[in-house]
Design a protein around this motif. Structure first.
Motif, PDB file in Angstrom:
ATOM      1  N   SER A 292       0.429  -7.067  -0.194  1.00  0.00           N
ATOM      2  CA  SER A 292      -0.885  -6.126  -0.999  1.00  0.00           C
ATOM      3  C   SER A 292      -1.880  -5.836  -0.508  1.00  0.00           C
ATOM      4  O   SER A 292      -1.821  -5.772   0.764  1.00  0.00           O
ATOM      5  N   VAL A 293      -2.661  -5.193  -1.187  1.00  0.00           N
ATOM      6  CA  VAL A 293      -4.272  -4.793  -0.957  1.00  0.00           C
ATOM      7  C   VAL A 293      -5.631  -4.904  -1.304  1.00  0.00           C
ATOM      8  O   VAL A 293      -4.806  -4.161  -2.819  1.00  0.00           O
ATOM      9  N   TRP A 294      -6.120  -5.074  -1.598  1.00  0.00           N
ATOM     10  CA  TRP A 294      -7.206  -5.818  -2.004  1.00  0.00           C
ATOM     11  C   TRP A 294      -8.183  -4.301  -2.488  1.00  0.00           C
ATOM     12  O   TRP A 294      -8.194  -3.751  -1.275  1.00  0.00           O
ATOM     13  N   VAL A 295      -8.104  -3.454  -3.288  1.00  0.00           N
ATOM     14  CA  VAL A 295      -8.980  -2.035  -3.207  1.00  0.00           C
ATOM     15  C   VAL A 295      -9.917  -2.515  -4.166  1.00  0.00           C
ATOM     16  O   VAL A 295     -10.380  -2.477  -5.070  1.00  0.00           O
ATOM     17  N   GLY A 296     -11.093  -1.822  -3.613  1.00  0.00           N
ATOM     18  CA  GLY A 296     -12.241  -1.840  -4.463  1.00  0.00           C
ATOM     19  C   GLY A 296     -13.626  -0.351  -4.596  1.00  0.00           C
ATOM     20  O   GLY A 296     -13.947  -0.947  -5.159  1.00  0.00           O
ATOM     21  N   ALA A 297     -12.793   0.087  -3.936  1.00  0.00           N
ATOM     22  CA  ALA A 297     -13.147   1.609  -4.076  1.00  0.00           C
ATOM     23  C   ALA A 297     -12.170   2.621  -4.918  1.00  0.00           C
ATOM     24  O   ALA A 297     -11.528   2.285  -4.648  1.00  0.00           O
ATOM     25  N   PHE A 298     -12.957   2.335  -6.460  1.00  0.00           N
ATOM     26  CA  PHE A 298     -12.692   2.840  -7.131  1.00  0.00           C
ATOM     27  C   PHE A 298     -13.978   3.116  -8.016  1.00  0.00           C
ATOM     28  O   PHE A 298     -14.960   2.492  -8.209  1.00  0.00           O
TER      29      PHE A 298
ATOM     30  N   LYS B 250      -0.562 -14.587   8.488  1.00  0.00           N
ATOM     31  CA  LYS B 250       0.777 -13.883   8.057  1.00  0.00           C
ATOM     32  C   LYS B 250      -0.264 -12.586   6.658  1.00  0.00           C
ATOM     33  O   LYS B 250       0.735 -11.371   7.005  1.00  0.00           O
ATOM     34  N   ARG B 251      -0.563 -13.236   5.817  1.00  0.00           N
ATOM     35  CA  ARG B 251      -1.437 -11.852   5.222  1.00  0.00           C
ATOM     36  C   ARG B 251      -1.993 -10.691   5.299  1.00  0.00           C
ATOM     37  O   ARG B 251      -2.383 -10.995   6.807  1.00  0.00           O
ATOM     38  N   HIS B 252      -2.034  -9.757   5.757  1.00  0.00           N
ATOM     39  CA  HIS B 252      -2.465  -8.555   5.598  1.00  0.00           C
ATOM     40  C   HIS B 252      -1.900  -7.423   4.859  1.00  0.00           C
ATOM     41  O   HIS B 252      -1.068  -7.588   3.954  1.00  0.00           O
ATOM     42  N   SER B 253      -2.991  -6.879   4.528  1.00  0.00           N
ATOM     43  CA  SER B 253      -3.272  -4.943   3.483  1.00  0.00           C
ATOM     44  C   SER B 253      -1.978  -4.402   3.699  1.00  0.00           C
ATOM     45  O   SER B 253      -1.409  -4.017   5.558  1.00  0.00           O
ATOM     46  N   THR B 254      -1.418  -4.733   2.395  1.00  0.00           N
ATOM     47  CA  THR B 254      -0.137  -3.413   2.672  1.00  0.00           C
ATOM     48  C   THR B 254      -0.420  -1.801   1.439  1.00  0.00           C
ATOM     49  O   THR B 254      -0.673  -2.401   0.721  1.00  0.00           O
ATOM     50  N   ARG B 255      -0.351  -0.652   2.102  1.00  0.00           N
ATOM     51  CA  ARG B 255      -0.402  -0.174   1.259  1.00  0.00           C
ATOM     52  C   ARG B 255       0.765   1.083   0.557  1.00  0.00           C
ATOM     53  O   ARG B 255       0.588   1.776   0.769  1.00  0.00           O
ATOM     54  N   SER B 256       2.425   0.239   1.636  1.00  0.00           N
ATOM     55  CA  SER B 256       3.157   1.440   1.379  1.00  0.00           C
ATOM     56  C   SER B 256       4.402   0.359   0.579  1.00  0.00           C
ATOM     57  O   SER B 256       4.414  -1.240   1.674  1.00  0.00           O
TER      58      SER B 256
ATOM     59  N   GLY C 178      -8.055   8.688  -5.846  1.00  0.00           N
ATOM     60  CA  GLY C 178      -6.469   9.079  -4.780  1.00  0.00           C
ATOM     61  C   GLY C 178      -5.369   7.643  -4.002  1.00  0.00           C
ATOM     62  O   GLY C 178      -4.825   8.209  -3.616  1.00  0.00           O
ATOM     63  N   GLN C 179      -5.677   6.848  -4.499  1.00  0.00           N
ATOM     64  CA  GLN C 179      -5.172   5.361  -3.054  1.00  0.00           C
ATOM     65  C   GLN C 179      -3.875   6.136  -3.535  1.00  0.00           C
ATOM     66  O   GLN C 179      -3.470   5.804  -4.653  1.00  0.00           O
ATOM     67  N   THR C 180      -3.091   6.195  -2.599  1.00  0.00           N
ATOM     68  CA  THR C 180      -1.539   5.408  -3.068  1.00  0.00           C
ATOM     69  C   THR C 180      -1.470   4.781  -3.375  1.00  0.00           C
ATOM     70  O   THR C 180      -0.288   4.385  -3.734  1.00  0.00           O
TER      71      THR C 180
HETATM   72  C1  LIG Z   1     -14.013  -5.718  -0.824  1.00  0.00           C
HETATM   73  C2  LIG Z   1     -13.106  -5.893  -0.170  1.00  0.00           C
HETATM   74  C3  LIG Z   1     -12.703  -4.109  -0.845  1.00  0.00           C
HETATM   75  C4  LIG Z   1     -11.588  -3.132  -0.176  1.00  0.00           C
HETATM   76  N1  LIG Z   1     -11.507  -2.063  -0.826  1.00  0.00           N
HETATM   77  C5  LIG Z   1     -10.332  -1.080  -0.205  1.00  0.00           C
HETATM   78  C6  LIG Z   1      -9.938  -0.123  -0.571  1.00  0.00           C
HETATM   79  O1  LIG Z   1     -10.371   0.201  -1.398  1.00  0.00           O
HETATM   80  N2  LIG Z   1      -9.184   0.473  -0.352  1.00  0.00           N
HETATM   81  C7  LIG Z   1      -8.104  -0.317   0.990  1.00  0.00           C
HETATM   82  O2  LIG Z   1      -6.685   0.518   2.029  1.00  0.00           O
HETATM   83  N3  LIG Z   1      -8.214  -1.263   1.952  1.00  0.00           N
HETATM   84  C8  LIG Z   1      -9.646  -1.487   0.967  1.00  0.00           C
HETATM   85  N4  LIG Z   1      -9.968  -3.585   1.894  1.00  0.00           N
HETATM   86  C9  LIG Z   1      -8.392  -4.173   2.300  1.00  0.00           C
HETATM   87  C10 LIG Z   1      -9.484  -3.838   3.619  1.00  0.00           C
HETATM   88  O3  LIG Z   1      -9.174  -2.056   3.946  1.00  0.00           O
HETATM   89  C11 LIG Z   1      -9.028  -4.798   4.379  1.00  0.00           C
HETATM   90  O4  LIG Z   1      -8.808  -6.264   4.131  1.00  0.00           O
HETATM   91  C12 LIG Z   1      -9.150  -5.430   5.581  1.00  0.00           C
HETATM   92  O5  LIG Z   1      -9.127  -4.095   6.793  1.00  0.00           O
HETATM   93  C13 LIG Z   1      -9.165  -5.969   6.722  1.00  0.00           C
HETATM   94  O6  LIG Z   1      -7.603  -6.290   7.245  1.00  0.00           O
HETATM   95  P1  LIG Z   1      -5.961  -7.119   6.990  1.00  0.00           P
HETATM   96  O7  LIG Z   1      -6.199  -7.151   5.113  1.00  0.00           O
HETATM   97  O8  LIG Z   1      -4.677  -6.286   6.704  1.00  0.00           O
HETATM   98  O9  LIG Z   1      -6.858  -8.191   7.669  1.00  0.00           O
HETATM   99  C14 LIG Z   1     -10.866  -3.969   0.386  1.00  0.00           C
HETATM  100  C15 LIG Z   1     -11.369  -5.324   0.860  1.00  0.00           C
HETATM  101  C16 LIG Z   1     -12.577  -5.866   0.317  1.00  0.00           C
HETATM  102  C17 LIG Z   1     -12.430  -7.182   0.871  1.00  0.00           C
END
Ligand SMILES: Cc1cc2nc3c(=O)[nH]c(=O)nc-3n(C[C@H](O)[C@H](O)[C@H](O)COP(=O)(O)O)c2cc1C
Length: 151
Positions: free
Chosen positions: A119-125, A9-15, A65-67
């Motif tokens: 949620s979304v993991w943000v690593g670019a900063f 179920k978990r996937h990245s949400t950005r909005s 600038g990630q929204t």
């Molecule tokens: C170490 C790491 C850094 C990431 N950095 C970013 C980020 O800066 N911005 C973003 O939108 N997503 C970021 N992500 C999320 C990935 O893009 C995302 O997990 C991947 O595309 C798979 O999609 P899912 O999470 O929906 O399965 C990051 C994920 C990881 C694990």
């Protein structure tokens, strides 16, 4: 929901909706994160909870600038605190502190998904800018931002 259903179920949400994450849910997420394993059980990381709109905007700017960061109800900042681990494990502790922070962030992300939050993991900063925006203490290195909110 089984564990395997949860990870599917978990996937990245950005909005996110403009709807707050309640305190009970936040506490559950933090408890889950703090249940993660850590090297030597030293918990060589910190979690900073950011809810303030101005601080979230600064974090978003620090994250190129990630929204997603500005739109989320809360942003959890996971930082490695190497000093908590290097005192026992010397140089290796630097790596352990990063691992501790990342595992805790993974647990938090899965907990959020279980609560039907996105949620979304943000690593670019920019690390220095995130440290200022989140008011991190010296010796606390930001590793991941986790914006959380209602998808
Ligand atoms: C170490 C790491 C850094 C990431 N950095 C970013 C980020 O800066 N911005 C973003 O939108 N997503 C970021 N992500 C999320 C990935 O893009 C995302 O997990 C991947 O595309 C798979 O999609 P899912 O999470 O929906 O399965 C990051 C994920 C990881 C694990």
């Amino acid at each position: 929901m089984s564990f395997f259903e949860l990870i599917k179920k978990r996937h990245s949400t950005r909005s996110f909706q403009k709807k707050p994450v309640d305190k009970v849910s936040l506490d559950k997420i933090l408890t889950a994160a703090e249940s993660a394993p850590s090297a030597g059980n030293l918990n060589a990381y910190e979690i900073t909870v950011v809810k303030d709109e101005g601080q979230k905007k600064s974090l978003s700017e620090a994250a190129l600038g990630q929204t997603s960061v500005a739109l989320a109800s809360i942003v959890l900042v996971f930082s490695a605190v190497a000093g908590k681990s290097t005192c026992k494990y010397a140089k290796r502790g630097e790596l352990y502190s990063i691992q501790d922070a990342t595992i805790a962030c993974s647990y938090a992300q899965l907990a959020a998904a279980d609560l039907n939050l996105g949620s979304v993991w943000v690593g670019a900063f920019n690390e220095a800018e995130v440290s200022v925006a989140a008011k991190l203490k010296p010796g606390s290195r930001p590793i991941a931002l986790l914006p959380i909110g209602h998808p």
